[in-house]
Design a protein around this motif. Structure first.
Motif, PDB file in Angstrom:
ATOM      1  N   GLY A 167       0.797  -1.217   0.000  1.00 49.44           N
ATOM      2  CA  GLY A 167       0.000   0.000   0.000  1.00 49.44           C
ATOM      3  C   GLY A 167       0.827   1.263   0.000  1.00 49.44           C
ATOM      4  N   ARG A 168       2.158   1.124  -0.091  1.00 52.06           N
ATOM      5  CA  ARG A 168       3.045   2.284  -0.091  1.00 52.06           C
ATOM      6  C   ARG A 168       3.554   2.529  -1.506  1.00 52.06           C
ATOM      7  NH1 ARG A 168       5.442   2.837   5.426  1.00 52.06           N
ATOM      8  NH2 ARG A 168       4.493   1.221   6.727  1.00 52.06           N
ATOM      9  N   MET A 169       4.004   3.717  -1.759  1.00 55.83           N
ATOM     10  CA  MET A 169       4.495   4.055  -3.089  1.00 55.83           C
ATOM     11  C   MET A 169       5.803   4.831  -2.997  1.00 55.83           C
ATOM     12  SD  MET A 169       1.160   5.367  -5.187  1.00 55.83           S
ATOM     13  CE  MET A 169       0.823   6.659  -3.976  1.00 55.83           C
ATOM     14  N   SER A 170       6.596   4.694  -4.053  1.00 54.97           N
ATOM     15  CA  SER A 170       7.728   5.588  -4.218  1.00 54.97           C
ATOM     16  C   SER A 170       7.196   6.926  -4.730  1.00 54.97           C
ATOM     17  CB  SER A 170       8.738   5.002  -5.210  1.00 54.97           C
ATOM     18  OG  SER A 170       9.195   3.743  -4.775  1.00 54.97           O
ATOM     19  N   GLU A 171       8.049   7.936  -4.701  1.00 53.79           N
ATOM     20  CA  GLU A 171       7.640   9.242  -5.213  1.00 53.79           C
ATOM     21  C   GLU A 171       7.915   9.337  -6.716  1.00 53.79           C
ATOM     22  OE1 GLU A 171       5.986  11.592  -3.741  1.00 53.79           O
ATOM     23  OE2 GLU A 171       5.945  10.557  -1.826  1.00 53.79           O
ATOM     24  N   LEU A 172       7.074  10.087  -7.406  1.00 53.32           N
ATOM     25  CA  LEU A 172       7.297  10.382  -8.817  1.00 53.32           C
ATOM     26  C   LEU A 172       8.276  11.549  -8.892  1.00 53.32           C
ATOM     27  CD1 LEU A 172       6.666  10.013 -11.791  1.00 53.32           C
ATOM     28  CD2 LEU A 172       4.639  11.436 -11.491  1.00 53.32           C
ATOM     29  N   GLU A 173       9.433  11.314  -9.496  1.00 53.42           N
ATOM     30  CA  GLU A 173      10.499  12.308  -9.470  1.00 53.42           C
ATOM     31  C   GLU A 173      10.306  13.433 -10.474  1.00 53.42           C
ATOM     32  OE1 GLU A 173      12.777  12.393  -7.210  1.00 53.42           O
ATOM     33  OE2 GLU A 173      12.236  10.482  -6.274  1.00 53.42           O
ATOM     34  N   SER A 174       9.921  13.095 -11.703  1.00 56.31           N
ATOM     35  CA  SER A 174       9.834  14.138 -12.732  1.00 56.31           C
ATOM     36  C   SER A 174       8.894  13.711 -13.855  1.00 56.31           C
ATOM     37  CB  SER A 174      11.221  14.437 -13.307  1.00 56.31           C
ATOM     38  OG  SER A 174      11.750  13.288 -13.956  1.00 56.31           O
ATOM     39  N   VAL A 175       8.470  14.699 -14.628  1.00 51.54           N
ATOM     40  CA  VAL A 175       7.618  14.486 -15.801  1.00 51.54           C
ATOM     41  C   VAL A 175       8.268  15.187 -16.989  1.00 51.54           C
ATOM     42  CG1 VAL A 175       5.337  14.827 -16.818  1.00 51.54           C
ATOM     43  CG2 VAL A 175       5.558  14.440 -14.346  1.00 51.54           C
ATOM     44  N   GLN A 176       8.423  14.465 -18.083  1.00 53.50           N
ATOM     45  CA  GLN A 176       8.965  15.045 -19.304  1.00 53.50           C
ATOM     46  C   GLN A 176       7.805  15.445 -20.210  1.00 53.50           C
ATOM     47  OE1 GLN A 176      12.297  15.476 -19.363  1.00 53.50           O
ATOM     48  NE2 GLN A 176      12.261  14.455 -17.353  1.00 53.50           N
ATOM     49  N   PHE A 177       7.824  16.686 -20.679  1.00 55.61           N
ATOM     50  CA  PHE A 177       6.734  17.210 -21.496  1.00 55.61           C
ATOM     51  C   PHE A 177       7.336  17.918 -22.705  1.00 55.61           C
ATOM     52  CE2 PHE A 177       3.185  20.583 -21.763  1.00 55.61           C
ATOM     53  CZ  PHE A 177       2.431  19.787 -22.607  1.00 55.61           C
ATOM     54  N   GLY A 178       6.983  17.430 -23.901  1.00 56.92           N
ATOM     55  CA  GLY A 178       7.592  17.949 -25.123  1.00 56.92           C
ATOM     56  C   GLY A 178       6.691  18.855 -25.929  1.00 56.92           C
ATOM     57  N   ALA A 179       7.288  19.510 -26.899  1.00 55.26           N
ATOM     58  CA  ALA A 179       6.544  20.417 -27.776  1.00 55.26           C
ATOM     59  C   ALA A 179       5.558  19.666 -28.671  1.00 55.26           C
ATOM     60  CB  ALA A 179       7.524  21.218 -28.632  1.00 55.26           C
ATOM     61  N   ASP A 180       5.700  18.335 -28.760  1.00 56.44           N
ATOM     62  CA  ASP A 180       4.751  17.531 -29.537  1.00 56.44           C
ATOM     63  C   ASP A 180       3.490  17.199 -28.737  1.00 56.44           C
ATOM     64  OD1 ASP A 180       5.850  15.802 -27.696  1.00 56.44           O
ATOM     65  OD2 ASP A 180       6.358  14.227 -29.146  1.00 56.44           O
ATOM     66  N   GLY A 181       3.439  17.649 -27.461  1.00 58.08           N
ATOM     67  CA  GLY A 181       2.262  17.400 -26.638  1.00 58.08           C
ATOM     68  C   GLY A 181       2.313  16.123 -25.829  1.00 58.08           C
ATOM     69  N   MET A 182       3.419  15.371 -25.932  1.00 56.38           N
ATOM     70  CA  MET A 182       3.527  14.093 -25.220  1.00 56.38           C
ATOM     71  C   MET A 182       4.134  14.295 -23.836  1.00 56.38           C
ATOM     72  SD  MET A 182       2.978  10.805 -25.347  1.00 56.38           S
ATOM     73  CE  MET A 182       2.761  10.449 -27.097  1.00 56.38           C
ATOM     74  N   ALA A 183       3.445  13.813 -22.811  1.00 56.02           N
ATOM     75  CA  ALA A 183       3.954  13.806 -21.439  1.00 56.02           C
ATOM     76  C   ALA A 183       4.362  12.380 -21.084  1.00 56.02           C
ATOM     77  CB  ALA A 183       2.899  14.311 -20.469  1.00 56.02           C
ATOM     78  N   VAL A 184       5.557  12.217 -20.523  1.00 56.90           N
ATOM     79  CA  VAL A 184       6.107  10.892 -20.227  1.00 56.90           C
ATOM     80  C   VAL A 184       6.745  10.927 -18.844  1.00 56.90           C
ATOM     81  CG1 VAL A 184       7.697   9.080 -20.971  1.00 56.90           C
ATOM     82  CG2 VAL A 184       6.577  10.517 -22.681  1.00 56.90           C
ATOM     83  N   TRP A 185       6.585   9.843 -18.070  1.00 54.83           N
ATOM     84  CA  TRP A 185       7.223   9.746 -16.758  1.00 54.83           C
ATOM     85  C   TRP A 185       7.577   8.286 -16.473  1.00 54.83           C
ATOM     86  CZ3 TRP A 185       2.220  10.888 -17.871  1.00 54.83           C
ATOM     87  CH2 TRP A 185       1.225   9.983 -17.429  1.00 54.83           C
ATOM     88  N   GLU A 186       8.466   8.091 -15.512  1.00 54.86           N
ATOM     89  CA  GLU A 186       8.888   6.743 -15.144  1.00 54.86           C
ATOM     90  C   GLU A 186       7.824   6.083 -14.267  1.00 54.86           C
ATOM     91  OE1 GLU A 186      11.578   5.012 -16.081  1.00 54.86           O
ATOM     92  OE2 GLU A 186      12.090   6.682 -17.412  1.00 54.86           O
ATOM     93  N   PRO A 187       7.648   4.754 -14.374  1.00 62.44           N
ATOM     94  CA  PRO A 187       6.675   4.072 -13.511  1.00 62.44           C
ATOM     95  C   PRO A 187       7.066   4.174 -12.040  1.00 62.44           C
ATOM     96  CG  PRO A 187       8.028   2.478 -14.690  1.00 62.44           C
ATOM     97  CD  PRO A 187       8.336   3.820 -15.279  1.00 62.44           C
ATOM     98  N   VAL A 188       6.074   4.242 -11.172  1.00 61.49           N
ATOM     99  CA  VAL A 188       6.283   4.369  -9.733  1.00 61.49           C
ATOM    100  C   VAL A 188       5.955   3.043  -9.057  1.00 61.49           C
ATOM    101  CG1 VAL A 188       5.469   5.520  -7.631  1.00 61.49           C
ATOM    102  CG2 VAL A 188       5.814   6.842  -9.728  1.00 61.49           C
ATOM    103  N   GLU A 189       6.891   2.541  -8.252  1.00 65.52           N
ATOM    104  CA  GLU A 189       6.659   1.296  -7.515  1.00 65.52           C
ATOM    105  C   GLU A 189       5.444   1.447  -6.603  1.00 65.52           C
ATOM    106  OE1 GLU A 189       7.999  -1.569  -7.630  1.00 65.52           O
ATOM    107  OE2 GLU A 189       9.940  -1.359  -8.614  1.00 65.52           O
ATOM    108  N   GLY A 190       4.527   0.490  -6.686  1.00 65.35           N
ATOM    109  CA  GLY A 190       3.338   0.495  -5.836  1.00 65.35           C
ATOM    110  C   GLY A 190       2.147   1.226  -6.421  1.00 65.35           C
TER     111      GLY A 190
END
Length: 322
Positions: free
Chosen positions: A138-161
């Motif tokens: 029931g615990r989670m790691s923190e989401l460190e960052s979000v990558q957002f490009g000029a093409d409109g795509m937002a991408v981030w790394e998966p978070v444990e939990g």
């Protein structure tokens, strides 16, 4: 962490008292009973963290006793999603007190009671309480960052939990399109970036086992969209035609009344695959041109993310990276 102070009666004092003819009351009669123990436990371990007792804090809710020491009973070196942290806590009575209680008299906040016993070789001024902390699932790691490009795509790394993610697109200071909940780790926001403005993306993870537990928001860098780029997003985001649902599923009726079958179609900025009868496929692998792609629950092809519930990754073109 407060350490214990062991008190011992001095034999010489007892001898002097007896020699003077004084009555020495029994030890248990000269002290006061502690009939209940209340502890508050806070823990902030995350999946993947090392076993570190400094991530646990325990507070005694009385001045009659105090926490002398505690440690984990778990084996291993780091926390996995399947683990339930367990600790043994040594509680000492203050001077003039001793423990006289039942298991039902031990009350814990932030942990689950397992046992409470007098440690071997100790008297009733020391109590060992074993307790389980909330499951790591029931615990989670923190989401460190979000990558957002000029093409409109937002991408981030998966978070444990995490089982899903809440995602928002911010235009200047206003949320556009509301809060979306997705299972994948990427979202194409191009269809919403149709006005000249500054855009940012916010993402936070949602627990896999407790949907009410959510992490902190991670915020991307700003992306500025000028009038020309906004026009391109508008042109790419609108596909003439309409979605139709019948008893067999969803299909897309093009402006001329035709429909796609056994092929991909770009609709409002996302790729969809339609089977031999023209129905949209969803939650499925699609083999096309010698490559494998995955379409999610809404039928859209996933990009730059892990397929939900697996370790399979698809790249920015949607192709499974073997």
């Amino acid at each position: 962490m407060r350490r214990g102070k062991w008190k011992h009666l001095i034999p010489a004092v007892l001898a002097a008292a007896l020699a003077a003819g004084m009555t020495v009351p029994a030890l248990a009669e000269s002290r006061k009973k502690i009939t209940s123990v209340n502890l508050t436990v806070d823990s902030d371990m995350k999946i993947g963290d090392d076993l570190d007792v400094s991530q646990v804090e325990i507070e005694a809710e009385s001045d009659k006793y105090y926490v002398e020491s505690f440690d984990f009973t778990n084996a291993g070196f780091y926390w996995g999603e399947e683990d339930v942290p367990q600790i043994e806590v040594y509680v000492n009575a203050e001077d003039g007190y001793y423990f006289s209680l039942k298991s039902s008299d031990v009350h814990l906040k932030g942990a689950t009671y397992v046992t409470a016993v007098k440690p071997a070789g100790m008297d009733s001024t020391v109590l060992k309480i074993t307790m389980d902390l909330p499951s790591m699932a029931g615990r989670m790691s923190e989401l460190e960052s979000v990558q957002f490009g000029a093409d409109g795509m937002a991408v981030w790394e998966p978070v444990e939990g995490a089982g899903s993610y809440e995602v928002r697109l911010i235009r200047n200071s206003t949320t556009v399109g509301g809060t979306r909940t997705v299972e994948q780790t990427s979202v194409d926001f191009g269809y919403l970036m149709t006005k000249a403005a500054t855009y940012t993306v916010k993402v936070r993870p949602v627990s896999r086992v407790d949907w009410e537990k959510k992490g902190q928001w991670a915020v991307s860098d700003n992306v500025y969209v000028d009038s020309a780029a906004a026009e391109r997003f508008r042109a790419a985001s609108v596909t003439p035609g309409e979605w139709v649902q019948d008893d067999n599923g969803w299909w897309f009726r093009n402006e001329d009344g035709s429909y796609t079958s056994n092929n991909w179609q770009l609709i409002n900025g996302s790729w969809y695959y339609f089977d031999g009868n023209g129905y949209m496929m969803a939650n499925s692998w699609v083999e096309s041109g010698g490559f494998y792609y995955y379409v999610g629950s809404d039928g859209a092809m996933l990009k730059s993310t892990y397929v939900p519930g697996t370790q399979y990754y698809v790249n920015s073109s949607g192709v499974w990276v073997q």
